[in-house]
Design a protein around this motif. Sequence first.
Motif, mmCIF file in Angstrom:
data_model
loop_
_atom_site.group_PDB
_atom_site.id
_atom_site.type_symbol
_atom_site.label_atom_id
_atom_site.label_comp_id
_atom_site.label_asym_id
_atom_site.label_seq_id
_atom_site.Cartn_x
_atom_site.Cartn_y
_atom_site.Cartn_z
ATOM 1 N N GLU A 1 -12.275 21.764 -73.827
ATOM 2 C CA GLU A 1 -12.784 21.342 -72.525
ATOM 3 C C GLU A 1 -11.702 20.624 -71.726
ATOM 4 N N THR B 1 -13.446 18.546 -78.663
ATOM 5 C CA THR B 1 -13.489 18.436 -77.195
ATOM 6 C C THR B 1 -12.205 18.910 -76.530
ATOM 7 N N ASN C 1 -16.516 9.790 -71.045
ATOM 8 C CA ASN C 1 -15.204 10.418 -71.214
ATOM 9 C C ASN C 1 -14.614 10.670 -69.831
#
Length: 210
Positions: A175, A172, A145
């Motif tokens: 984050e 996610t 990622n």
Amino acid sequence: MKLQLALDLVDIAGAKEVVAQVAEYIDIVEIGTPVVINEGLHAVKAIKEAFPSLTVLADLKIMDAGGYEVMKAVEAGAGIVTVLGVSDDSTIRGAVEEAKKTGAEILVDLINVKDLKARAAEVDALGVDYVCVHSGYDHQAEGKNSFEDLRAIKSVVKKAKTAIAGGIKLSTLPEVIAAHPDLVIVGGGITGEADQKAAAAEMKRLVSQA
């Protein structure tokens, strides 16, 4: 912080269906490279006409003839056009010059750039509007990622806005938000959900709080 919906695996009719579900929760709708390949810039025109209040991004991933290709995308209704960071500076300069004539914006995609910080600083100096870190489909399949990459480029980009794309899901997103990009680009994290509207609404809520 803005939210962009990336449409990659649809035709024009399918794109309209998805955008109709989530238009109130997104700022930008991206006509992805696969859609442009399959449908041409007609897809950009069709979505801009159907949803005039949304900014449409044409993900052309320009590698050459920057000015000409930006011109054609803008004629079709694109407000943002993508250029690859691995392309020549002259290509990026041409794209920027053409975009400035019409008030359109240029997003440089750093996919496959080896020295991210150095190239991000260089393209920032060329006057682009967005610098984007991007884990492509093939990267995601390898478990990669771009969250660390985003932090890296934010330390050197001074003028442009920063963006992140690739594999972002609701789980996610916090984050990603913590790294403070200006633009969050989500594809399957919305389009792959059973309830696309609910996914987009929750993502917009989280992005808006940042």
